[in-house]
Design a protein around this motif. Structure first.
Motif, short mmCIF file in Angstrom:
data_model
loop_
_atom_site.label_atom_id
_atom_site.label_comp_id
_atom_site.label_asym_id
_atom_site.label_seq_id
_atom_site.Cartn_x
_atom_site.Cartn_y
_atom_site.Cartn_z
N LEU A 137 0.80 -1.22 0.00
CA LEU A 137 0.00 0.00 0.00
C LEU A 137 0.83 1.28 0.00
CD1 LEU A 137 -2.81 -0.87 2.59
CD2 LEU A 137 -3.01 -0.80 0.10
N LEU A 138 2.01 1.25 0.60
CA LEU A 138 2.79 2.48 0.79
C LEU A 138 4.18 2.39 0.17
CD1 LEU A 138 1.84 3.15 4.53
CD2 LEU A 138 0.78 4.13 2.49
N GLU A 139 4.30 1.65 -0.89
CA GLU A 139 5.59 1.46 -1.53
C GLU A 139 6.19 2.79 -1.98
OE1 GLU A 139 7.64 -1.60 -4.75
OE2 GLU A 139 5.45 -1.32 -4.71
N ASN A 140 7.46 3.01 -1.60
CA ASN A 140 8.23 4.21 -1.96
C ASN A 140 7.71 5.49 -1.30
OD1 ASN A 140 9.93 2.70 -3.69
ND2 ASN A 140 8.42 2.84 -5.33
N LYS A 141 6.89 5.37 -0.26
CA LYS A 141 6.43 6.54 0.49
C LYS A 141 7.37 6.79 1.67
CE LYS A 141 2.53 7.07 -1.85
NZ LYS A 141 2.29 8.24 -2.73
N ASN A 142 7.49 8.06 2.04
CA ASN A 142 8.27 8.45 3.22
C ASN A 142 7.31 8.94 4.30
OD1 ASN A 142 11.26 8.27 2.60
ND2 ASN A 142 10.51 9.35 0.79
N ALA A 143 7.33 8.26 5.43
CA ALA A 143 6.40 8.55 6.51
C ALA A 143 7.15 9.03 7.75
CB ALA A 143 5.58 7.31 6.86
N VAL A 144 6.74 10.18 8.26
CA VAL A 144 7.28 10.74 9.49
C VAL A 144 6.32 10.41 10.62
CG1 VAL A 144 7.71 12.89 10.72
CG2 VAL A 144 8.60 12.59 8.41
N ILE A 145 6.85 9.85 11.71
CA ILE A 145 6.03 9.51 12.87
C ILE A 145 6.67 10.13 14.11
CG2 ILE A 145 5.03 7.67 14.28
CD1 ILE A 145 5.29 5.83 11.83
N TYR A 146 6.00 11.12 14.67
CA TYR A 146 6.45 11.72 15.93
C TYR A 146 5.89 10.89 17.08
CZ TYR A 146 7.48 15.76 12.98
OH TYR A 146 7.96 16.60 11.99
N GLY A 147 6.72 10.63 18.08
CA GLY A 147 6.30 9.72 19.13
C GLY A 147 6.42 8.28 18.66
N GLY A 148 7.36 8.04 17.76
CA GLY A 148 7.51 6.73 17.15
C GLY A 148 8.00 5.64 18.09
N GLY A 149 8.43 6.02 19.29
CA GLY A 149 8.90 5.03 20.25
C GLY A 149 7.82 4.55 21.20
N GLY A 150 6.63 5.16 21.14
CA GLY A 150 5.53 4.76 22.01
C GLY A 150 4.77 3.58 21.47
N GLY A 151 3.78 3.11 22.22
CA GLY A 151 3.03 1.94 21.82
C GLY A 151 2.31 2.10 20.50
N ILE A 152 1.58 3.20 20.35
CA ILE A 152 0.85 3.43 19.10
C ILE A 152 1.82 3.75 17.98
CG2 ILE A 152 -0.86 4.91 17.96
CD1 ILE A 152 -2.20 5.20 20.71
N GLY A 153 2.83 4.56 18.27
CA GLY A 153 3.82 4.88 17.26
C GLY A 153 4.52 3.65 16.73
N ARG A 154 4.83 2.73 17.61
CA ARG A 154 5.48 1.48 17.22
C ARG A 154 4.58 0.65 16.28
NH1 ARG A 154 9.22 -2.01 20.02
NH2 ARG A 154 9.29 -0.41 21.65
N ALA A 155 3.29 0.58 16.64
CA ALA A 155 2.34 -0.19 15.82
C ALA A 155 2.16 0.42 14.44
CB ALA A 155 0.99 -0.28 16.54
N VAL A 156 2.05 1.73 14.40
CA VAL A 156 1.88 2.42 13.12
C VAL A 156 3.14 2.30 12.27
CG1 VAL A 156 1.56 4.67 12.04
CG2 VAL A 156 0.12 4.01 13.98
N ALA A 157 4.29 2.49 12.89
CA ALA A 157 5.55 2.39 12.15
C ALA A 157 5.73 1.00 11.56
CB ALA A 157 6.72 2.72 13.07
N GLY A 158 5.39 -0.01 12.33
CA GLY A 158 5.50 -1.38 11.83
C GLY A 158 4.59 -1.64 10.65
N ALA A 159 3.37 -1.14 10.72
CA ALA A 159 2.42 -1.33 9.63
C ALA A 159 2.85 -0.57 8.39
CB ALA A 159 1.02 -0.88 10.06
N PHE A 160 3.32 0.67 8.58
CA PHE A 160 3.79 1.45 7.43
C PHE A 160 4.96 0.76 6.74
CE2 PHE A 160 2.34 6.02 8.77
CZ PHE A 160 1.02 5.63 8.62
#
Length: 251
Positions: free
Chosen positions: A2-25
């Motif tokens: 779904l997100l091939e070649n996209k660059n995603a910035v996640i603030y709070g990426g070390g938290g529980g939700i940030g971790r889940a979103v980063a993994g999915a992205f």
């Protein structure tokens, strides 16, 4: 993916939700740029993503500091070529469990200030790059809805309400530039409640009781919906919330 070649910035990426979103992205092909104040937790998430074959970078950034946010987004674009997705998932430093009649002004207004400031600074900085691209997605987390009964959440729900107002304004101004702005509306994710919190079991039970499905959203659910919202599969969606409350909020 779904997100091939996209660059995603996640603030709070070390938290529980940030971790889940980063993994999915990352699973869906995005290169994730994790930002936060705790370098150790960011590096831990990045290592997990890399071990699974994904791409992840980390930067120590305070999302409440204007100059730091602008430097970070500029660095992301310089090294990666674009900034396609921006998601602020920082904690608000809220105080919960104290009635509004007893809470201090500082404790009440802190989550409102932090939530709105972080969302404004990160969205504005990302949008400046996205406008040049004529594309991009800005995500928010929280949404509207009634506060939990029999529990005092201070300024927490007020913060979400303020973020929703900002989301509407951003969507209206940025839409003509091809930029979408969406909220992931949650009714609460019990996995994110600290283990030692006195009311943890009570909160989890109430969140679950209010759902139609008999279960609340999980961290995996949040990550999956975030990946969909950020993808071209949702390209006609903006200025709205994706309801992941398992039926506790009826639209």
């Amino acid at each position: 993916m779904l997100l091939e070649n996209k660059n995603a910035v996640i603030y709070g990426g070390g938290g529980g939700i940030g971790r889940a979103v980063a993994g999915a992205f990352a699973r869906e092909g995005a290169r994730v740029h994790l930002a936060g104040r705790n370098r150790e937790s960011l590096d831990e998430v990045a290592e997990t993503i890399r071990a699974a074959g994904g791409r992840a970078d980390t930067d120590q950034v305070d999302a409440l500091e204007e100059a730091a946010v602008d430097r970070f987004t500029g660095a992301v674009v310089e090294r990666a070529g674009s900034l396609d997705i921006s998601f602020s998932l920082i904690s608000f430093s809220e105080v919960q469990g104290t009635p509004l009649t007893e809470i201090s002004l500082a404790d009440f207004e802190r989550p409102v200030h932090n939530a709105v400031r972080a969302m404004f600074l990160t969205s504005r900085s990302a949008a400046r790059h996205m406008i040049r691209q004529q594309s991009g997605v800005i995500l928010a987390f929280g949404g509207y809805g009634d506060p939990p009964r029999d529990y005092n959440i201070g300024g927490f729900q007020v913060a979400f309400g303020a973020m929703e107002s900002l989301r509407r304004n951003l969507a209206g101004e940025l839409g003509p530039h091809g930029i979408r702005v969406l909220t992931l509306q949650t009714g609460g994710v019990p996995e994110t409640i600290p283990e030692g919190l006195e009311y943890r079991d009570v909160i989890t039970e109430k969140i679950t009781e209010q759902t139609m499905l008999g279960r609340p959203a999980s961290l995996e659910d949040v990550g999956n919906v975030a990946a969909f919202a950020a993808s071209d599969m949702a390209r006609s969606m903006t200025a709205t919330a994706l309801n992941i409350t398992a039926g506790s909020v009826v639209d």
